[in-house]
Design an enzyme around this catalytic site. Structure first.
Site, short mmCIF file in Angstrom:
data_model
loop_
_atom_site.label_atom_id
_atom_site.label_comp_id
_atom_site.label_asym_id
_atom_site.label_seq_id
_atom_site.Cartn_x
_atom_site.Cartn_y
_atom_site.Cartn_z
N ASP A 128 1.93 -0.88 11.90
CA ASP A 128 0.71 -1.11 11.23
C ASP A 128 0.56 -2.74 11.74
O ASP A 128 -0.45 -3.46 11.65
CB ASP A 128 0.82 -1.13 9.65
N LYS A 162 0.86 -1.13 -0.08
CA LYS A 162 0.09 0.11 0.17
C LYS A 162 0.97 1.38 -0.08
O LYS A 162 0.60 2.15 -0.78
CB LYS A 162 -0.98 -0.02 1.28
N ARG A 172 -7.97 12.97 12.39
CA ARG A 172 -6.60 12.57 12.64
C ARG A 172 -5.61 13.96 12.44
O ARG A 172 -5.88 14.64 11.60
CB ARG A 172 -6.17 11.39 11.55
N GLN A 179 5.05 9.56 6.96
CA GLN A 179 3.97 10.52 6.10
C GLN A 179 4.57 11.73 6.15
O GLN A 179 4.63 12.46 4.99
CB GLN A 179 2.56 10.37 6.63
#
Ligand code: S3P
Length: 435
Positions: free
Chosen positions: A322, A27, A127, A174
């Site tokens: 994750d 992903k 978020r 990110q």
């Protein structure tokens, strides 16, 4: 395994999980492949791209910026527009549930000489975005939004960015990637310092496509602008984060044996393999190679070994961030205590994952306690089937499904449509491998 309707599934315990399979495309790498291809000088051919809700969000947002895509069998062709070829969107950009889309786009949009508004679904609108907006504003982007411009929807007026030297307050791929994307639009250098190593897919893909990336001191990442990105073919490996559910299921099954082919084994992501091995699971990494700048291998796992509890703490968290949901499930069946700490970031994911795990696994009778920044799990106790909720979070849904395979009696997992975020076909595959 009986699928009652779109929203819930009933799972019965299983003894075996066997087979040889390919996982869906990674992903994180898929998002980056779409975005960087859109900025390339020509058409990019992508193989193995993840076709799921999150990556669809990235693709649709890029389409709104004028990028054209063409399906060609199993490949996707992206008509790159070069760094300066994106257009002002005429509507809101919708990142859906995808934190990676939202944060990477904030960086990308900060570099564009036009106005755009980015939003997301209910979970994403809660978020934190300040971690990206703050340094982007320092670079000169104008970003406005609710709560002092820290939550989506966010309006961005970009362009004319300044170089930046910035120490990231959290180890976040990110945030780092958003700043590197913005960095493509400065007239100088972007120098970043990470408090700990986070996934480096953006750096690897930028280098692979000809970006001027320099490795400084440990923890330092330097991008020298300007540059242009070459239209090279991209091949995406299988997603280790998706493989994690099958690695744990096979490690726990008395008759478990799986070969997962061509999975990404970037060292910034392989914490799950290290921890499973430390717990005593039989996991092997075979046929290592490099594909488009990313390490790839086959993963073999065999079940039936006794597992023992472990301590997972702060320095390791970014390498398995994750995978905590499925590792918590593995810990239920490991002798002794497993303590997960320094994982406060999990409260800021698609759901509050620490709370979701404690609540749902307690329903199954697990001895699991929530800490402010982690979990304490007493393993080796019997787990019972229960009616559980995904909390609207794909990784919670899949972790609960793995727990259900080793519970006494049937388990219902509600809210399973969320699995399409990262792994459409997860339940069909699980069913076929455990049949
Ligand atoms: C991702 C980075 C991680 C991870 C997320 C995907 C990425 O988040 O949890 O699922 O693709 O860059 P953070 O960078 O916020 O730690």
């Amino acid at each position: 395994m009986e699928r009652k309707n779109k929203m819930e599934i009933t799972l019965a315990p299983r003894e075996q999980i066997r087979g040889r399979v390919k996982m869906p495309g990674d992903k994180s790498i898929s998002h980056r492949a779409l975005i960087l291809s859109a900025l390339a000088e020509g058409t990019v051919e992508i193989t193995g791209l993840l076709a799921a809700e999150d990556t669809r969000a990235t693709r649709l947002c890029l389409q709104q910026l004028g990028v054209e895509f063409q399906e060609a069998g199993t490949k996707l062709l992206v008509r790159g527009r070069g760094l300066r070829g994106l257009q002002e969107p005429d509507d809101f950009l919708q990142a859906g549930n995808s934190g990676t889309t939202a944060r990477l786009f904030l960086g990308l949009l900060a570099g564009q000489p036009f106005f755009s508004v980015l939003t997301g679904d209910r979970s994403l609108r809660m978020r934190p975005m300040a971690r990206v907006c703050k340094p982007l504003r320092q670079m000169g982007a104008r970003i406005e939004g609710r709560q002092g411009g820290t939550l989506l929807p966010l309006a961005v007026r970009g362009g004319n960015l300044l170089p930046i030297r910035y120490r990231l307050p959290v180890a976040s791929a990110q945030v780092k990637s958003a700043l590197l994307l913005a960095g493509l639009y400065t007239c100088g250098r972007v120098e970043l310092f990470e408090p700990g190593p986070s996934r480096d897919h953006t750096e690897r893909m930028l280098s692979y496509l000809g970006g001027r990336l320099e490795k400084g001191a440990p923890g330092e990442i330097v991008l020298a602008a300007p540059c242009s990105l070459a239209a090279k073919k991209l091949k995406i490996p299988g997603d280790l984060s998706s493989a994690a559910f099958f690695l744990v299921a096979a490690a726990l099954a008395p008759q478990g044996e799986l070969l997962l082919e061509a999975v990404g084994v970037n060292p910034t992501r392989t914490g799950i393999i290290d921890v499973l091995q430390e717990m005593g699971a039989a996991v092997r990494v075979l046929n290592r190679k490099e594909v488009c700048g990313e390490p790839v291998a086959d993963l073999w796992v065999q079940g039936g070994r006794p597992l023992t509890g472990v301590a997972i703490n702060a320095p390791l968290i970014p390498r398995l961030v994750d995978e905590i949901p499925v590792l918590a499930v593995a810990a239920l069946f490991a002798a002794g205590e497993t303590v997960i700490s320094g994982a406060g970031e999990l409260r800021l994911k698609e759901s509050d994952r620490l709370h979701a795990l404690a609540t749902e696994l307690q329903k199954m009778g697990a001895a699991i306690k929530e800490l402010p920044d982690g979990l304490v799990i007493q393993g080796g106790q019997k787990i019972n089937g229960a009616v559980c909720s995904s909390h609207g979070d794909h990784r919670i849904a899949m972790a609960l499904a793995v727990a259900a395979l080793f519970a006494r009696g049937e388990t219902v997992v509600r809210g399973i449509e969320t699995v399409d975020i990262s792994f459409p076909g997860f339940f069909t595959l699980l069913n076929s491998l455990t049949a």
